[in-house]
Design an enzyme around this catalytic site. Structure first.
Site, mmCIF file in Angstrom:
data_model
loop_
_atom_site.group_PDB
_atom_site.id
_atom_site.type_symbol
_atom_site.label_atom_id
_atom_site.label_comp_id
_atom_site.label_asym_id
_atom_site.label_seq_id
_atom_site.Cartn_x
_atom_site.Cartn_y
_atom_site.Cartn_z
ATOM 1 N N SER A 129 6.416 -4.195 -7.019
ATOM 2 C CA SER A 129 7.954 -4.921 -7.499
ATOM 3 C C SER A 129 8.982 -4.448 -6.060
ATOM 4 O O SER A 129 9.305 -5.817 -5.306
ATOM 5 C CB SER A 129 8.309 -4.432 -8.443
ATOM 6 O OG SER A 129 7.354 -5.133 -9.621
ATOM 7 N N LYS B 283 19.563 0.040 -11.665
ATOM 8 C CA LYS B 283 19.075 -1.159 -11.200
ATOM 9 C C LYS B 283 19.327 -2.840 -11.250
ATOM 10 O O LYS B 283 19.300 -2.992 -12.552
ATOM 11 C CB LYS B 283 16.925 -1.221 -11.373
ATOM 12 C CG LYS B 283 16.587 0.109 -10.628
ATOM 13 C CD LYS B 283 15.107 0.220 -10.882
ATOM 14 C CE LYS B 283 14.451 1.323 -11.124
ATOM 15 N NZ LYS B 283 12.621 0.776 -11.187
ATOM 16 N N ARG C 119 -0.447 5.485 -7.843
ATOM 17 C CA ARG C 119 -0.693 4.408 -6.745
ATOM 18 C C ARG C 119 -1.319 5.538 -5.553
ATOM 19 O O ARG C 119 -1.893 5.539 -5.671
ATOM 20 C CB ARG C 119 0.640 3.447 -6.433
ATOM 21 C CG ARG C 119 0.696 1.924 -7.343
ATOM 22 C CD ARG C 119 1.483 1.185 -6.583
ATOM 23 N NE ARG C 119 2.778 1.629 -6.936
ATOM 24 C CZ ARG C 119 4.111 1.427 -6.109
ATOM 25 N NH1 ARG C 119 4.138 0.454 -5.919
ATOM 26 N NH2 ARG C 119 5.164 1.642 -6.773
#
Length: 163
Positions: A129, A42, A91
């Site tokens: 994010s 990332k 989530r």
């Protein structure tokens, strides 16, 4: 013995969804270490220093919360900070499948470290994010998804447009 948990992530940026998990986890642990992991796969939008600063500012009045930057295995970071638990937020159902595989691997690496999953509240399921960064890069308003400390800081920075 203190119950210490590590909450690993990139926190790029930390969102109100992260705060939901952290605040609901605090009664479960004596200490919570927010671990900003370096992920070679990332490219972060915000520097480690910026992310660490935000977390320290948000939790400056809570002695139970600290933050570190780490590289490598999350289990190794747990060992370094004395954490017996890894905290993870869930989530969606497919998050659980992925997170369970990681938890199983971590348990194989150190059987004394247990992963604890907290599901986010329904109003935070879409707050990620990655999505916040995408909206920000494209000139959208992300302030409703961010802690006030982060929102204030970001509103003062020039927006990086998509090339």
């Amino acid at each position: 013995m203190q119950r210490i948990a590590l909450f690993p992530g990139t926190f790029d940026p930390i969102t109100i969804g992260h705060l939901d998990i952290i605040n609901r986890a605090l009664p479960l642990f004596d200490k919570l270490v927010i671990g900003i992991g370096r992920n070679i796969n990332k490219v972060p939008m915000f520097s480690e220093e910026q992310r660490l600063g935000w977390i320290r500012e948000i939790f400056k009045n809570d002695p139970k919360v600290s933050a570190v930057v780490y590289e490598g295995l999350t289990v190794s970071a747990c060992q370094q900070v004395g954490a017996q638990f890894i905290l993870r937020g869930i989530r969606y159902v497919n998050d659980f499948e992925y997170e369970k595989a990681i938890a199983d691997m971590n348990r194989s690496l150190d059987q004394n470290i247990e992963t604890v999953f907290l599901t986010c509240l329904p109003q935070y399921t879409s707050v990620a994010s990655t999505l916040v960064r995408d909206v920000l890069k494209n000139g959208g308003d992300v302030m409703q998804f961010l802690p006030k400390e982060v929102a204030a800081s970001i509103s003062q920075q020039p927006v990086k447009s998509k090339s």
